[in-house]
Design a protein around this motif. Structure first.
Motif, short mmCIF file in Angstrom:
data_model
loop_
_atom_site.label_atom_id
_atom_site.label_comp_id
_atom_site.label_asym_id
_atom_site.label_seq_id
_atom_site.Cartn_x
_atom_site.Cartn_y
_atom_site.Cartn_z
N PRO A 1 0.85 -1.29 0.14
CA PRO A 1 -0.01 0.09 -0.02
C PRO A 1 0.98 1.17 0.08
O PRO A 1 1.79 1.23 0.55
N ALA A 2 0.39 2.31 -0.78
CA ALA A 2 1.20 3.43 -0.83
C ALA A 2 1.64 4.26 0.67
O ALA A 2 2.52 4.88 0.78
N ASP A 3 0.58 4.11 1.46
CA ASP A 3 0.55 4.71 2.58
C ASP A 3 1.59 3.58 3.57
O ASP A 3 0.97 2.88 4.19
N ASP A 4 2.70 3.76 3.48
CA ASP A 4 3.75 2.82 4.39
C ASP A 4 4.70 3.50 5.28
O ASP A 4 5.91 3.43 4.84
N PRO A 5 4.28 4.31 6.41
CA PRO A 5 5.08 5.07 7.19
C PRO A 5 6.42 4.22 7.72
O PRO A 5 6.26 3.07 8.35
N LEU B 1 5.37 -1.76 6.21
CA LEU B 1 4.64 -2.82 5.44
C LEU B 1 5.38 -3.47 4.29
O LEU B 1 5.09 -4.60 3.85
N GLU B 2 6.32 -2.81 3.71
CA GLU B 2 7.19 -3.08 2.88
C GLU B 2 8.15 -4.35 3.25
O GLU B 2 8.10 -5.42 2.83
N HIS B 3 8.58 -4.46 4.68
CA HIS B 3 9.12 -5.67 5.53
C HIS B 3 8.06 -6.59 5.60
O HIS B 3 8.53 -8.10 5.49
#
Ligand SMILES: NC(=O)c1ccc[n+]([C@@H]2O[C@H](COP(=O)([O-])OP(=O)(O)OC[C@H]3O[C@@H](n4cnc5c(N)ncnc54)[C@H](O)[C@@H]3O)[C@@H](O)[C@H]2O)c1
Length: 417
Positions: free
Chosen positions: A210-214, A218-220
């Motif tokens: 998701p674009a909103d990934d502070p 979420l990438e990990h």
């Protein structure tokens, strides 16, 4: 009995002929009668209730749930995940509301579960499998069994008749692979000394985030396969299945591993290699060679089992035998097609032999995961030891962990017993 002493006690000719397995564990596995195996993998009339908790209902976890729901009597009673959207996806799949826990420990603390499925990233397996087993619940744990040898050993020790452990090496249950390996072990392609595994893909192995990934959290979480903290890369994710089959065919775990790899194509911040190569050494000089790339899919996923009388090709869908052509009698010296030949050259050349091969014929073989899951529920109900038990999981974990160590250290490393 000590494995090496056991080995020495076996008749060398019987081992060389492939008639006897070469480890105590393999001998024990062979002793389990085919009738028992058939009982595990067959559809059962028993539909007594079995309540399952799942930790990590992500991509693979949901596939396991789909198969669990096919087994009469099974209910998915609880789930644990740190990623909220999983719960709604799971409810939709089950058609009822599953009790949701953000912390996996709360799921293990429940008193109403018979078995727990763990399908989280590799780096978490032992953290979750060990307390699940220690709580007395049977566990279906996704491969690779564990991230370190010590963790794999601890899982092997924690499992037993009261808390069974089945590893997610579903190809142990695959009808065409079982049939083909039984034929190899009966000597159909002679003495097998080399196995080669290819797992080629042409994609970057990334999943959309998701674009909103502070903070990139979420990438990990979503692309955990690309990061060392959670993953042992292609060796674990793809190679572990092949290594398990090599252990099965050779009837032994390897004694040494070599490995290499690089990031060749996808310079996108990932830590795990996008291509890897592994050589595992087995007793009596036997070898398994694995190679995986992610920017060419020509070879797909296939294993080649090479014997003195023929070869076996195994894929995710079928098994095919090829037989060695009759040996050409060497001409010491002479003239062939105008060329003077010697013992080391013949005009026949060394072309690969082609042809359709002889497929292993099976009527409507079922999906391997469907059978593996049904077999797990059979074991939960009866206490039978799973075919893909902790010993199987431990063997392939040894291969993966030590091959990865060899890859990182760029040297040959010992594979402990
Ligand atoms: N046997 C097979 O053929 C096969 C195929 C695919 C994947 N797998 C294995 O299944 C496992 C999962 O792979 P995947 O592709 O489903 O990954 P995934 O990322 O799709 O799913 C993992 C799930 O675990 C959750 N999770 C992460 N940390 C957690 C924590 N601390 N507590 C609870 N839940 C947590 C994630 O949110 C996610 O829902 C891996 O070990 C992988 O190797 C096996």
């Amino acid at each position: 009995m000590d494995r090496r002493l056991f080995l020495q006690g076996l008749s060398a000719s019987a081992v060389a002929a492939g008639v006897l397995p070469v480890t105590a564990a393999a001998a024990e596995a062979q002793e389990r009668s085919e009738a028992d195996v058939a009982k595990q993998i067959a559809a059962s009339k028993d539909s007594s209730p079995v309540r399952i908790g799942i930790i990590g209902p992500g991509s693979r976890g949901k596939e396991l749930v789909r198969n669990l729901l096919r087994v009469p009597g099974v209910k998915i009673a609880a789930a644990a995940d740190v990623y909220e959207p999983r719960f709604a996806q799971l409810n939709e799949l089950c058609g009822y509301e599953v009790a949701a826990h953000k912390d996996f420990r709360a799921l293990i603390d429940r008193k109403d579960l018979d078995a727990i499925v763990v399908a989280t990233p590799l780096g978490l397996h032992a953290t979750q499998v060990l307390p699940a087993l220690k709580s007395g619940r049977h566990v279906y744990g996704e491969k690779t069994m564990a991230y370190t040898v010590e963790e794999a050993r601890a899982i092997r020790e924690a499992s037993g008749s009261k808390a069974l452990y089945q590893v997610g090496h579903q190809y142990r249950y695959s009808p065409w692979i079982r049939a083909a390996i039984a034929r190899v072990q009966a000597g159909e392609i002679g003495d097998v000394t080399h196995i080669a595994g290819y797992w080629f893909r042409n994609n970057d192995w990334r999943r959309p985030v998701p674009a909103d990934d502070p903070g990139g959290k979420l990438e990990h979480l979503i692309n955990w396969r690309l990061y060392n903290q959670w993953s042992l890369g292609l060796i674990a994710e793809l190679g572990s299945h092949h290594m398990d089959i090599a252990n099965w065919i050779f009837g032994a775990n390897p004694t040494a591993a070599m490995g290499s790899g690089s990031i060749c194509r996808y310079h996108d911040g990932r830590e795990t290699d996008d291509n890897v190569q592994v050589v595992l050494s087995y007793p009596q000089g036997k070898r398994f060679i694995f190679t995986s790339t992610t920017d060419n899919a020509k070879m797909g996923d296939q294993l080649w089992v090479y014997g003195s009388k023929g070869s076996l090709n195994l894929t995710l869908e079928d098994a095919t035998f090829f037989y060695e052509p009759a040996k050409v009698k060497r001409v010491a010296t002479g003239v062939e097609k105008g060329v003077t030949t010697s013992a080391s050259y013949q005009a026949g050349g060394e072309m690969p032999y082609r042809g359709p091969g002889k497929p292993v014929e099976l009527k409507d073989p079922e999906d391997a995961t469907t059978i593996a899951i049904r077999a797990f529920i059979h074991c939960v109900r009866t206490g039978d030891r799973p075919i893909a038990d902790a010993e199987v999981g431990y063997g392939s974990a040894l291969c993966v962990v030590q091959a990865d160590k060899a890859r990182r250290e760029r040297r040959e490393v010992e594979v402990p017993a």
